[in-house]
Design a protein around this motif. Sequence first.
Motif, short mmCIF file in Angstrom:
data_model
loop_
_atom_site.label_atom_id
_atom_site.label_comp_id
_atom_site.label_asym_id
_atom_site.label_seq_id
_atom_site.Cartn_x
_atom_site.Cartn_y
_atom_site.Cartn_z
N VAL A 1 14.93 34.21 6.16
CA VAL A 1 16.18 34.35 5.41
C VAL A 1 16.02 34.31 3.89
N GLY A 2 14.80 34.13 3.35
CA GLY A 2 14.69 34.11 1.90
C GLY A 2 13.35 33.62 1.42
N ILE A 3 13.29 33.32 0.11
CA ILE A 3 12.06 32.90 -0.56
C ILE A 3 12.19 31.43 -0.93
N PHE B 1 12.83 42.25 -3.32
CA PHE B 1 13.35 42.35 -1.96
C PHE B 1 14.81 41.93 -1.86
N GLN B 2 15.41 41.55 -3.00
CA GLN B 2 16.80 41.11 -3.05
C GLN B 2 17.09 40.01 -2.02
N LEU B 3 16.23 38.99 -2.08
CA LEU B 3 16.36 37.85 -1.19
C LEU B 3 16.79 36.61 -1.98
N PRO B 4 17.60 35.75 -1.41
CA PRO B 4 17.95 34.50 -2.09
C PRO B 4 16.76 33.56 -2.14
N VAL B 5 16.83 32.59 -3.04
CA VAL B 5 15.71 31.67 -3.22
C VAL B 5 16.16 30.23 -3.02
N ILE B 6 15.24 29.42 -2.49
CA ILE B 6 15.42 27.98 -2.37
C ILE B 6 14.62 27.34 -3.50
N ARG C 1 30.09 26.93 5.72
CA ARG C 1 30.49 28.19 5.10
C ARG C 1 29.72 28.44 3.81
N ASN C 2 29.54 27.39 3.02
CA ASN C 2 28.84 27.54 1.75
C ASN C 2 27.40 27.99 1.96
N ALA C 3 26.74 27.40 2.96
CA ALA C 3 25.36 27.79 3.26
C ALA C 3 25.28 29.24 3.69
N MET C 4 26.24 29.69 4.48
CA MET C 4 26.25 31.09 4.91
C MET C 4 26.48 32.03 3.73
N ASP C 5 27.33 31.61 2.79
CA ASP C 5 27.54 32.41 1.59
C ASP C 5 26.27 32.52 0.76
N ALA C 6 25.51 31.42 0.72
CA ALA C 6 24.30 31.40 -0.10
C ALA C 6 23.17 32.21 0.51
N ILE C 7 23.09 32.25 1.84
CA ILE C 7 21.97 32.87 2.54
C ILE C 7 22.52 33.90 3.53
#
Length: 282
Positions: free
Chosen positions: A101-103, A134-139, A260-266
């Motif tokens: 799901v991300g970087i 890759f237009q991926l969200p980051v942690i 919901r917030n986590a789903m919005d973020a990732i």
Amino acid sequence: MSVNHPWIDTHCHLDASEFSEDLDRVIADAAQAGVKAILLPTVKAADCENVRNVVKKYSNAIPGLVYTLGIHPILIHQAQEHDLQTLRHEIETSLADPRFVGIGEIGLDYFLPNLDPQRQEFFFHEQLDIAAQFQLPVILHVRRSQDAILKALRRRNINGGIAHAFNGSLQQAEQFIDLGFKLGFGGAATYERALQIRRLLTSLPLSVIVTETDAPDIPPAWLSAEGLRYNEPAFLPRIAKQLAQIRAIDDGQFATAVWRNAMDAIPRWSTLLTSLNLPVVS
């Protein structure tokens, strides 16, 4: 510990050595406690395959179990430049995996004195460039490095993500939010002396808060008093209930919001759970 609401742990190192001998029990306890989704961030390029295997093995028990790929700033001294090529290959390979799901976990740590800041910055910037490509969200790992990380983010088109274990100022928090980030809160806020974190928790909009354990790290205040060895994802509901109490809101309202917030973020996480008919909150 309530199991009436589904809970989400946006940062948990299930592959850590502390869990190596009883991970089956750790996962079972988390599931029993009502934790329906966990994000497992990678910390070394060499760990990518193992992280994928952990997620594959336990996804039946935790249906929302997902992973991200990255090189942690604290482990930069073990990394070589060719690890960035390895990481890029692993990311490309994982794009077809709905549980990728991300970087992350990537970032900067200016708290530990023996970490080379320039070497950290090199690896961080390179990984941000990969995330942008890759237009991926980051942690993000953000420790005494908020301004440097904000500067790096503004220079790129990063698709948001989560600033894990956030402990900056309200002004810095607002800047991360403006860049599309949610902010992670966990066991640190359970300490009465954690005044800055508690101020953030009560001052920020509910729409930007996500819950996490960082297990086996960042133990909640009650851990040692109860004779427990290390933090676990099963403790997330109890931690989250304390966060809700600090904000003076209902547990169910808080559980719904942070999910919901986590789903919005990732977004890829949201897509996975939708495919499983598991947005379990609406």
